[in-house]
Scaffold this motif. Sequence first.
Motif, short mmCIF file in Angstrom:
data_model
loop_
_atom_site.label_atom_id
_atom_site.label_comp_id
_atom_site.label_asym_id
_atom_site.label_seq_id
_atom_site.Cartn_x
_atom_site.Cartn_y
_atom_site.Cartn_z
N LEU A 1 91.61 35.95 63.81
CA LEU A 1 91.71 37.07 62.90
C LEU A 1 92.76 38.08 63.38
O LEU A 1 92.97 38.25 64.58
CB LEU A 1 90.35 37.77 62.78
N LYS A 2 93.40 38.76 62.45
CA LYS A 2 94.39 39.77 62.80
C LYS A 2 93.69 41.01 63.36
O LYS A 2 92.62 41.40 62.89
CB LYS A 2 95.21 40.16 61.55
N PRO A 3 94.29 41.65 64.36
CA PRO A 3 93.68 42.88 64.91
C PRO A 3 93.61 43.97 63.86
O PRO A 3 94.43 44.04 62.94
CB PRO A 3 94.64 43.27 66.04
N VAL A 4 92.63 44.85 64.01
CA VAL A 4 92.46 45.98 63.10
C VAL A 4 93.53 47.03 63.41
O VAL A 4 93.81 47.32 64.57
CB VAL A 4 91.06 46.61 63.25
N THR A 5 94.16 47.57 62.37
CA THR A 5 95.14 48.63 62.54
C THR A 5 94.42 49.97 62.68
O THR A 5 93.68 50.38 61.79
CB THR A 5 96.10 48.68 61.33
N LEU A 6 94.64 50.64 63.80
CA LEU A 6 93.98 51.91 64.09
C LEU A 6 94.89 53.06 63.70
O LEU A 6 96.00 53.19 64.24
CB LEU A 6 93.61 51.98 65.58
N LEU A 7 94.46 53.89 62.76
CA LEU A 7 95.31 54.95 62.22
C LEU A 7 94.92 56.34 62.70
O LEU A 7 95.79 57.20 62.88
CB LEU A 7 95.25 54.92 60.68
N THR A 8 93.64 56.58 62.90
CA THR A 8 93.18 57.92 63.28
C THR A 8 92.49 57.89 64.64
O THR A 8 92.18 56.82 65.18
CB THR A 8 92.19 58.47 62.23
N GLU A 9 92.23 59.08 65.16
CA GLU A 9 91.52 59.19 66.43
C GLU A 9 90.10 58.62 66.32
O GLU A 9 89.60 57.97 67.23
CB GLU A 9 91.46 60.65 66.87
N GLU B 1 85.76 54.42 67.25
CA GLU B 1 84.90 53.36 66.72
C GLU B 1 85.30 51.99 67.28
O GLU B 1 84.45 51.13 67.55
CB GLU B 1 84.97 53.33 65.18
N HIS B 2 86.61 51.78 67.44
CA HIS B 2 87.09 50.51 67.99
C HIS B 2 86.60 50.33 69.43
O HIS B 2 86.16 49.23 69.82
CB HIS B 2 88.63 50.49 67.94
N ASN B 3 86.67 51.38 70.24
CA ASN B 3 86.20 51.30 71.63
C ASN B 3 84.69 51.09 71.70
O ASN B 3 84.20 50.33 72.54
CB ASN B 3 86.59 52.57 72.38
N LEU B 4 83.95 51.76 70.81
CA LEU B 4 82.50 51.58 70.78
C LEU B 4 82.13 50.15 70.39
O LEU B 4 81.19 49.57 70.92
CB LEU B 4 81.86 52.57 69.81
N ALA B 5 82.89 49.58 69.45
CA ALA B 5 82.65 48.19 69.04
C ALA B 5 82.85 47.24 70.21
O ALA B 5 82.10 46.26 70.39
CB ALA B 5 83.57 47.82 67.87
N LYS C 1 71.24 52.19 73.22
CA LYS C 1 71.20 53.35 72.34
C LYS C 1 72.40 54.28 72.57
O LYS C 1 72.95 54.83 71.62
CB LYS C 1 69.89 54.12 72.57
N TYR C 2 72.80 54.43 73.83
CA TYR C 2 73.94 55.30 74.12
C TYR C 2 75.22 54.75 73.50
O TYR C 2 76.01 55.47 72.91
CB TYR C 2 74.13 55.44 75.64
N VAL C 3 75.42 53.44 73.61
CA VAL C 3 76.64 52.82 73.09
C VAL C 3 76.72 52.94 71.58
O VAL C 3 77.79 53.22 71.02
CB VAL C 3 76.69 51.33 73.50
N ASN D 1 82.61 54.69 83.31
CA ASN D 1 83.19 54.16 82.06
C ASN D 1 84.67 54.55 81.88
O ASN D 1 85.14 54.76 80.77
CB ASN D 1 82.40 54.64 80.83
N ASN D 2 85.38 54.65 83.00
CA ASN D 2 86.82 54.95 82.97
C ASN D 2 87.15 56.30 82.34
O ASN D 2 88.29 56.53 81.93
CB ASN D 2 87.59 53.84 82.23
N ASP D 3 86.16 57.20 82.23
CA ASP D 3 86.41 58.54 81.73
C ASP D 3 86.85 59.45 82.88
O ASP D 3 86.87 59.05 84.04
CB ASP D 3 85.15 59.12 81.06
N LYS D 4 87.16 60.70 82.55
CA LYS D 4 87.45 61.67 83.59
C LYS D 4 86.17 61.98 84.37
O LYS D 4 85.07 61.89 83.82
CB LYS D 4 88.00 62.96 82.95
N PRO D 5 86.29 62.34 85.65
CA PRO D 5 85.09 62.71 86.41
C PRO D 5 84.42 63.94 85.80
O PRO D 5 85.06 64.75 85.12
CB PRO D 5 85.63 62.99 87.81
N LYS D 6 83.14 64.08 86.05
CA LYS D 6 82.36 65.19 85.48
C LYS D 6 82.04 66.22 86.56
O LYS D 6 81.99 65.90 87.75
CB LYS D 6 81.08 64.65 84.85
N ASP D 7 81.84 67.45 86.12
CA ASP D 7 81.38 68.49 87.04
C ASP D 7 80.26 69.30 86.40
O ASP D 7 80.06 69.26 85.18
CB ASP D 7 82.53 69.38 87.50
N LEU D 8 79.51 70.01 87.25
CA LEU D 8 78.34 70.75 86.81
C LEU D 8 78.23 72.06 87.57
O LEU D 8 78.63 72.15 88.74
CB LEU D 8 77.05 69.96 87.05
#
Length: 476
Positions: free
Chosen positions: A39-47, A52-56, A244-246, A365-372
Amino acid sequence: MEISIKVTVEDMLTSTEKLVSVAFSTFVAKPIGKEKIQLKPVTLLTEQDHVEHNLASERRKVRLQHEDTFKNLMKEGGKFDNPICDDEEGTVSTRGTSVQSIELVLPPHANHHGNTFGGQIMAWMEAVATISASRLCRAHPVLKSVDMFKFRGPSTVGDRLVFNAIVNNTFQTCVEVGVRVEAFDCQEWSESRGRHINSAFLIYNAVDDKEELITFPKIKPMSKDDFRRYRGALARKRIRLGRKYVISHKEEVPLCIHWDIGNQVSLSNGNVEALKSLAARSGWEVTSAVEDVGGIQIKIYTLEEHDILSVWVEKHVKRPAHLAYHLLSNFTKRPLWDPHCTSCEVIDCVSEDDQIYYITCSVVNNDKPKDLVVLVSRRRPLEDGHTYVVAVRSVILPSVPPSPQYVRSEITCAGFLIHASDSSSCTVSYFNQISASILPYFAGNLGGWSKSIEETAASCIQFIESTNDDGLISIL
């Protein structure tokens, strides 16, 4: 391909819309020959498309590892004793919840290829599952969610479909019903040789006359199959918690309070009382237990209330309660045993029992580190044998604004309750009412594909037990 489905209902008089349900369906393109269709990849147009693509992609990872995760959790659950004691009151058998239904596939039930519509099979499965759930609660059950409809094979016009449903387990106000579907053509029917074509697990609530949720009785497994279904439901519930988080990916709603030195006593007492209130709530359920030579050492409980998930980690420590209290209430020592905590420093020593800390956390999850920025309020017991308290919650401090290098996160209610077992050992209970920002640190463990909580708890135990009274004096 994954397709997202959202169902809404609109009030024609007010034009207000309400979300009814959300589902994610996975389809494959059927090839004409032997080669798979690319199948052809989905074209991602908006943020939002990128989100949604990353969550999928994350959901696909969960689906692909679902079978292995489930097998591991079943193997882990099989190590423990029978889940229900013979003399426990209020338990019921599931034998009376067994329901069987037979349907004949007619042309209106099938597509132009003669294959039965998947939606038709799902509707029949829901009907038989609803009857099964109603036999347990003696009320009208309401379908809450479906844990993976899996189509294992096709059925065609002329097939007889046999639906078997039974209650697997109950979880406070929820009940899980398992449904198995077998298809028979005429020859297979005469030989009693069916094809397993579908399985699903449906989760129900039930309400009384006052529209309040009914609490289901606990299940008492009787046979080997009962125990298998019982433990399977526990494993699936744990996977759902992690998944549930995903699926939801909720945005953080700021709940932090502003630190006010003039209101210090009220904020400190509120911090402690919130932790005690969380620990005293009913409905905690065991999701994991780790054994050592001396028996079960670490237990993990979860509590779901109105889509708010809380975690309770209970561990037995072979050191006096006062030692554990002094070590755990000194958050500057936390990086020594907590791999998620990279640094922790005191930024305001408010009083002997209240301190404000700045904490940085590791990348997830490859995000920026968190602080508190957190307020830690501790309380010694007034009498021997009572509980030590170390309560934690986030506060807003103007002198420590959010940094672009970190994602400012929040702890709504967390901390330790330490109770002496005897003069040389104690039970340490860690509680956390999980916010969206820190859920990634827990999701994999709750889902069963990570042991991070157990590993952190074991590291905490080792840290406490490796420190004797002489070591405590040097720390202080």
